[in-house]
Design an enzyme around this catalytic site. Structure first.
Site, PDB file in Angstrom:
ATOM      1  N   ASP A 262      14.325  18.126  39.070  1.00 29.54           N
ATOM      2  CA  ASP A 262      13.365  17.403  38.227  1.00 29.54           C
ATOM      3  C   ASP A 262      12.068  18.210  38.194  1.00 29.54           C
ATOM      4  O   ASP A 262      11.536  18.570  39.246  1.00 29.54           O
ATOM      5  CB  ASP A 262      13.089  16.046  38.897  1.00 29.54           C
ATOM      6  CG  ASP A 262      12.871  14.940  37.918  1.00 29.54           C
ATOM      7  OD1 ASP A 262      12.834  15.212  36.709  1.00 29.54           O
ATOM      8  OD2 ASP A 262      12.762  13.776  38.371  1.00 29.54           O
TER       9      ASP A 262
ATOM     10  N   LYS B  40      15.376  18.861  34.728  1.00 35.06           N
ATOM     11  CA  LYS B  40      15.181  17.637  33.945  1.00 35.06           C
ATOM     12  C   LYS B  40      13.713  17.557  33.550  1.00 35.06           C
ATOM     13  O   LYS B  40      12.824  17.843  34.363  1.00 35.06           O
ATOM     14  CB  LYS B  40      15.582  16.404  34.749  1.00 35.06           C
ATOM     15  CG  LYS B  40      15.361  15.096  33.965  1.00 35.06           C
ATOM     16  CD  LYS B  40      16.054  13.917  34.596  1.00 35.06           C
ATOM     17  CE  LYS B  40      15.310  13.317  35.763  1.00 35.06           C
ATOM     18  NZ  LYS B  40      13.955  12.818  35.414  1.00 35.06           N
TER      19      LYS B  40
ATOM     20  N   GLU C 256      10.909  14.967  31.582  1.00 37.69           N
ATOM     21  CA  GLU C 256      10.616  13.649  31.009  1.00 37.69           C
ATOM     22  C   GLU C 256       9.934  13.796  29.657  1.00 37.69           C
ATOM     23  O   GLU C 256       9.054  14.660  29.495  1.00 37.69           O
ATOM     24  CB  GLU C 256       9.704  12.849  31.952  1.00 37.69           C
ATOM     25  CG  GLU C 256      10.401  12.396  33.222  1.00 37.69           C
ATOM     26  CD  GLU C 256       9.561  11.423  34.046  1.00 37.69           C
ATOM     27  OE1 GLU C 256       8.530  10.925  33.547  1.00 37.69           O
ATOM     28  OE2 GLU C 256       9.956  11.162  35.197  1.00 37.69           O
TER      29      GLU C 256
ATOM     30  N   GLU D  59      16.347   5.569  30.778  1.00 39.34           N
ATOM     31  CA  GLU D  59      15.916   4.717  31.906  1.00 39.34           C
ATOM     32  C   GLU D  59      15.268   3.426  31.419  1.00 39.34           C
ATOM     33  O   GLU D  59      14.358   3.448  30.573  1.00 39.34           O
ATOM     34  CB  GLU D  59      14.923   5.489  32.810  1.00 39.34           C
ATOM     35  CG  GLU D  59      14.431   4.626  33.971  1.00 39.34           C
ATOM     36  CD  GLU D  59      13.756   5.397  35.100  1.00 39.34           C
ATOM     37  OE1 GLU D  59      13.746   6.646  35.066  1.00 39.34           O
ATOM     38  OE2 GLU D  59      13.244   4.726  36.018  1.00 39.34           O
TER      39      GLU D  59
HETATM   40  O1  KIV Z   1      13.364  11.028  39.891  1.00 40.02           O
HETATM   41  C1  KIV Z   1      14.410  10.385  39.738  1.00 40.02           C
HETATM   42  O2  KIV Z   1      15.047   9.946  40.697  1.00 40.02           O
HETATM   43  C2  KIV Z   1      14.851  10.170  38.376  1.00 40.02           C
HETATM   44  C3  KIV Z   1      16.055   9.297  38.179  1.00 40.02           C
HETATM   45  C4  KIV Z   1      15.692   7.901  38.436  1.00 40.02           C
HETATM   46  C5  KIV Z   1      16.664   9.482  36.848  1.00 40.02           C
HETATM   47  O3  KIV Z   1      14.266  10.652  37.472  1.00 40.02           O
END
Ligand code: KIV
Length: 298
Positions: free
Chosen positions: A95, A125, A127, A194
């Site tokens: 992330d 990932k 956002e 989400e």
């Molecule tokens: O940071 C995280 O755990 C997330 C998930 C909830 C998709 O982004």
């Protein structure tokens, strides 16, 4: 421990995930869980989870922050490396934390490259929807697979005014559809939805060619993701309604630690069987030394 993706060794790759899109046919759905450390990654990988997400939820469930905003790139890299070392088969996704892709495209690409090059992630990932179109496109051009994330995006906490279900009004639903389409058009290989109404997530899932991964988005998504601490009952705060608890590890830990403290305090731990002993030769030597000491002088 980790392996490089190549066909035939059971490694799950980005194209494998894309090929699991349901397209109206019932495929086994894609499984994704968060992981933040080596032992958890090993356990989840051995259990057959398809994707491990080193989520910025790390900030809250591991580092004790109130939200995800304070976690740094260095912290995320550190935990991604640990997950990488514990993973053989699952696809490892890192992330991008708040601040790592908000100060210009060049900075963002450079930061994303670090997750691939220094930490061994296979995808990142990001956002956000329409406003990330150019960035996602540039990352894909730089050979970095991207998982999108729309709906409730916790990094937008202040702008959204709290952790709230998104896309509930007709207007908000339209915006969410535009966001999801933009993420796909930019080249993302999958997208997290989400906290969005089930009906809207189902519509997005029908419309997009890439797999949708739901968290609080109902059962029609192509896959599901949960925070591992929620699933295991290790999360100490309030649990969202979508987070099904499959175990109660917080209670198990409290009980085990309480028992340990009792055993130490009452001298029941450790026992002789849990202690080391000197070897036989040393014992005999010691015995004969003692004997020599007590033998009367002639
Ligand atoms: O940071 C995280 O755990 C997330 C998930 C909830 C998709 O982004």
């Amino acid at each position: 421990m980790s392996v490089t993706p190549h066909a035939g060794n059971g490694k799950i790759t980005v194209p494998d995930i894309v090929s699991r899109k349901s397209h109206g046919v019932t495929h086994p759905r894609i499984t994704c869980l968060t992981a933040y450390d080596y032992p958890t990654a090993r356990l989840l990988d051995d259990a057959g989870v398809d994707m491990l997400l080193v989520g910025d939820s790390l900030a809250m469930v591991v580092l004790g922050y109130e939200n995800t905003l304070p976690v740094t790139i260095e912290e995320m890299l550190h935990h991604t490396r640990a997950v990488r070392r514990g993973t053989r088969h699952a696809l490892v996704i890192a992330d991008m934390p708040y601040g790592s892709f908000h100060t210009g495209i060049e900075d963002s690409v450079r930061n994303a490259v670090r997750f691939i090059k220094e930490a061994g992630a296979e995808a990142v990932k990001i956002e956000g929807g329409e406003k990330r179109l150019e960035l996602i496109h540039r990352l894909v051009e730089a050979e970095i697979p991207v998982m999108g994330h729309v709906g409730l995006t916790p990094q937008s906490l202040h702008a959204l005014g709290g952790f709230k279900v998104q896309g509930k009004t007709a207007e908000a639903a339209e915006q969410l559809l535009r966001d999801a389409r933009a993420v796909e058009a930019a080249g993302a290989f999958s997208i997290v939805l989400e906290a969005v109404p089930r009906e809207l997530a189902a519509q997005v899932t029908r419309e997009l060619r890439i797999p949708t991964i739901g968290i609080g988005a109902g059962p029609e998504c192509d896959g599901q993701v949960l925070v591992i601490h929620d699933l295991l009952g290790l999360h100490l705060g309030r649990q969202p309604k979508f987070a099904r608890r499959y175990a109660h590890l917080a209670e198990t830990i409290a009980q085990a630690v309480g028992q340990y403290c009792d055993d130490v305090r009452t001298g029941q731990f450790p026992t002789d069987a849990e202690s080391y002993h000197v070897s036989n030769g040393v014992r005999e030597q010691e015995a004969s030394r003692k004997e020599a000491k007590v033998r009367p002088l002639r």
